[in-house]
Design a protein around this motif. Sequence first.
Motif, short mmCIF file in Angstrom:
data_model
loop_
_atom_site.label_atom_id
_atom_site.label_comp_id
_atom_site.label_asym_id
_atom_site.label_seq_id
_atom_site.Cartn_x
_atom_site.Cartn_y
_atom_site.Cartn_z
N UNK A 4 0.82 -1.21 0.00
CA UNK A 4 0.00 0.00 0.00
C UNK A 4 0.85 1.26 0.00
N UNK A 5 2.01 1.18 0.65
CA UNK A 5 2.89 2.35 0.74
C UNK A 5 3.37 2.82 -0.64
N UNK A 6 3.38 1.90 -1.62
CA UNK A 6 3.80 2.30 -2.97
C UNK A 6 2.82 3.29 -3.58
N UNK A 7 1.58 3.29 -3.09
CA UNK A 7 0.57 4.21 -3.59
C UNK A 7 0.44 5.46 -2.72
N UNK A 8 0.71 5.31 -1.44
CA UNK A 8 0.58 6.46 -0.53
C UNK A 8 1.77 7.41 -0.63
N UNK A 175 -9.09 -2.85 -1.81
CA UNK A 175 -8.72 -1.61 -1.13
C UNK A 175 -9.98 -0.79 -0.91
N UNK A 176 -10.40 -0.68 0.32
CA UNK A 176 -11.63 0.04 0.67
C UNK A 176 -11.33 1.50 0.99
N UNK A 177 -12.10 2.40 0.41
CA UNK A 177 -11.98 3.82 0.74
C UNK A 177 -12.83 4.08 1.98
N UNK A 178 -12.19 4.47 3.06
CA UNK A 178 -12.91 4.70 4.32
C UNK A 178 -13.26 6.16 4.54
N UNK A 191 -8.56 8.20 2.49
CA UNK A 191 -8.07 7.22 3.46
C UNK A 191 -8.52 5.84 3.00
N UNK A 192 -7.63 4.87 3.08
CA UNK A 192 -7.93 3.55 2.56
C UNK A 192 -7.51 2.47 3.55
N UNK A 193 -8.09 1.29 3.34
CA UNK A 193 -7.75 0.10 4.14
C UNK A 193 -7.64 -1.10 3.23
N UNK A 194 -6.55 -1.82 3.35
CA UNK A 194 -6.40 -3.09 2.62
C UNK A 194 -7.32 -4.10 3.28
N UNK A 195 -8.33 -4.58 2.55
CA UNK A 195 -9.34 -5.45 3.15
C UNK A 195 -8.81 -6.85 3.44
N UNK A 199 -4.08 -3.25 6.62
CA UNK A 199 -3.18 -2.10 6.54
C UNK A 199 -3.96 -0.85 6.11
N UNK A 200 -3.64 0.27 6.69
CA UNK A 200 -4.31 1.53 6.36
C UNK A 200 -3.31 2.56 5.86
#
Length: 556
Positions: A4-8, A175-178, A191-195, A199-200
């Motif tokens: 996920x960090x590759x996108x954040x 990947x859920x958008x919270x 803000x996202x969470x790996x379902x 990982x957020x």
Amino acid sequence: MQELSAYTRQRWDVVVIGGGATGAGTLRDLAMRGVKALLLEQRDLVHGTSSRFHGLLHSGARYAVKDAEAGRECIEENRILRRIGKHCVEETEGFFVRSPQDGPEFEEQWVKACAECGIEALPLSVREARTLEPNLAPDIVSVYRVPDSAVDGFRLVWQNVQSARRYGAGFRTYTEVTAVNSANGAVTGVSVRDTRTGETGVIPCAFVVNAAGSWVGEIARTAGLTINVKPDRGTLVAFNHRFTSRVINRLRKASDGDIFVPHGSITILGTTSKKTERPDDTVPDTGEVRELLDIGRVLFPDIDGYRILRTFAGTRPLYTADPSAEGRGASRNFVVLDHEREGLKGMATICGGKLTTYRLMGERMADLVCGKLGVNAACRTAIEPLVQDASDELMARARKVFPAQGLEQARSRLGDSFAAAVERLEAAPWKKTLLCECERVTVAEFEQVASESTTYSLNDIRRRTRMGMGTCQGSFCGLRGVGAVLEADLLPAARPEGTAEDAAQAGACGAPDLLRTFQQERWYGIRPVLWGSELRETELARGMYGATLNIDGADE
């Protein structure tokens, strides 16, 4: 899949939320105009409405009387998609058929409305129609030929995303958008969470496109907005027979059970229209199936002689400015909502519409976004094919290694991954063995999809290859698939580290879990139709998995 960090760690021009046809079409359009765009989906691509419909590429004739604008959009997009998405479309054509139960008044209105919308509706004699479609009821009154077609929603979405990636777009599944984040009235990111892992993180962006289908209202609420979207639940029945070669529409005002659509070797009957409060209300029930069968017998009297393969349901994201309109009373047109008018700069929602008009919906949204970002580039999605045809050289190589009966299907399903599958077969010719006989999926095709970074389960592979969607509903290929995963150490994305054996010990990628989740998803569609031959098939599967392999899904 990348961490996920590759996108954040990077900032995107646009984040598109929703991995259905509308989101994929929007992503492709933006990418082709040079916009740095990322698509996020809470499950796998094509998990929602875009795979839970009858698969009809509308001619527009169904909407001509009640919603002329939608009818005109459909016929135009129908022609475009048959040109740019030929690997997703089967040009079946269609019939509109009036039965003795349906009066002539609507037929007269319909013929006039089709002409006004530019939809070709040619009358046929009943005799000619029944010669072409001998299973039609003998007492039908009138028939018209229209340019309907069948479309594969799974393939359509994946090929849009593949096209977008060629232009630099990104996408991330599970990947859920919270939350949609903002500061001083402008969007700053999501803000996202790996379902899968929990990982957020936060993905920075300048603009958010809410294309989440039946979930658009929930995404809007995370930004403090309200959208009047009413999920409308539709149930469909899939038969294990292609008893019609053409799309058959009942010629009357839109109602339940009006459409039969042929797909490959099966036929789909749909659909119902039921109010629901939940966008994920997708488990069908027996009562709805029986209602559809009762209605379907009017056009196909021998319907009870065809084996039901399964039933399934989806929700339509109906938008209406009239709070009292719902179900078939709500328009099937789409709307683009610019939330800057409500005080939030940098966010827009697109909802409503139909899969047939997905490309147009993406174009309208991309027009809005590019205008906001100062991008001056024309839309090209109606011109450029989704997938470039394989070269003569590649096809010549493929014919030497692929089984003849599965070559064209594999080429259409795999798109940009086809060349890699050919290379697998050249390296190991035995992989031309069919892992799924029903859908003609080779071991090589299975391994190619399983090895990709966006694949986590057998169900992900199913949505790409159609493995398990045929006659046996995964009873045989499911077990073979698990064996292939373990033998070739596949599904690397499904485990954080180590080999498949290590993951199995940790329970992350164990054979029982892979098989159980695959079979359980198939069971949802079989349970409502447990009678006749379907019941016998289910008892066979229970014997295999429950008795022989001691895999019990009763607690699921």
